[in-house]
Write an enzyme that holds these catalytic residues in place. Structure first.
Site, mmCIF file in Angstrom:
data_model
loop_
_atom_site.group_PDB
_atom_site.id
_atom_site.type_symbol
_atom_site.label_atom_id
_atom_site.label_comp_id
_atom_site.label_asym_id
_atom_site.label_seq_id
_atom_site.Cartn_x
_atom_site.Cartn_y
_atom_site.Cartn_z
ATOM 1 C CB CYS A 172 -15.220 17.271 78.431
ATOM 2 S SG CYS A 172 -14.305 18.826 78.574
ATOM 3 C CG HIS B 199 -18.980 19.990 81.964
ATOM 4 N ND1 HIS B 199 -18.471 18.710 81.941
ATOM 5 C CD2 HIS B 199 -18.290 20.689 81.026
ATOM 6 C CE1 HIS B 199 -17.509 18.648 81.033
ATOM 7 N NE2 HIS B 199 -17.385 19.828 80.454
ATOM 8 C CD GLU B 200 -19.230 23.965 79.514
ATOM 9 O OE1 GLU B 200 -18.033 24.315 79.524
ATOM 10 O OE2 GLU B 200 -19.641 23.036 78.796
ATOM 11 C CG HIS C 18 -14.182 23.475 81.691
ATOM 12 N ND1 HIS C 18 -13.021 22.789 81.429
ATOM 13 C CD2 HIS C 18 -15.172 22.780 81.078
ATOM 14 C CE1 HIS C 18 -13.284 21.730 80.684
ATOM 15 N NE2 HIS C 18 -14.595 21.691 80.461
#
EC number: 3.5.1.88
Length: 165
Positions: free
Chosen positions: A95, A138-139, A142
């Protein structure tokens, strides 16, 4: 224009907040946000030799916006995971908000994503490539205030990134 120093780092409370949707009336601001995301990603790639995607909250832009640049630049506005596969895989995730740390996580192998592009056109994307699927997850995390550190498989799922020679 934002720079590497503007990147929020692990521990910043904003990284744990759920982002607000981008409104159609905010579309004129998207190009500026994307330019900032692109610039910081470029700096990360130069300094750390990684970076395929970045989410707006990593720059303190608390909007549901993801910028990918794998084979080409791609803007993903207000994404929603429609489906995820039962089949999962494990990887050492990295990250930009903690560039020297790797985290062992489990993610879905495939997914279907609905989103809008920078022209406010609606899309549905069946992502069958494992590398893209894990990146999108993953994004997407966020945008919901979830970091890969929170998805660690166990308490031994952390390691330092090897230093490039």
């Amino acid at each position: 224009m934002k720079h590497l120093d503007d990147l929020l780092l692990l521990g910043d409370p904003r990284l744990y907040e759920r982002c607000a949707p981008v409104l159609e009336s905010e579309l004129p601001m998207v190009n500026s946000w994307v330019a900032d995301l692109h610039a910081v990603m470029k700096e990360i790639r130069t300094k750390y030799q990684f970076g395929r995607g970045i989410a707006a909250p990593q720059l303190g832009i608390m909007k549901r916006l993801i910028y990918l640049n794998v084979d080409r630049p791609q803007v993903i506005i207000n994404p929603e995971l429609v489906t995820v596969s039962d089949e999962t895989g494990e990887l050492w995730d990295d990250c930009m908000s903690f560039p020297n740390l790797l985290v062992h996580v489990r993610r879905h192998r495939t997914l279907t994503l609905s989103y809008r592009d920078e022209h406010w056109q609606a899309h549905t994307w069946d992502v069958t490539d494992w590398g893209l699927s894990e990146l999108i997850q993953h994004e997407y995390d966020h945008l919901n205030g979830v970091l890969c550190t929170m998805r660690a498989i166990d308490n031994q799922s952390f390691r330092w990134r090897p230093t490039p020679i």
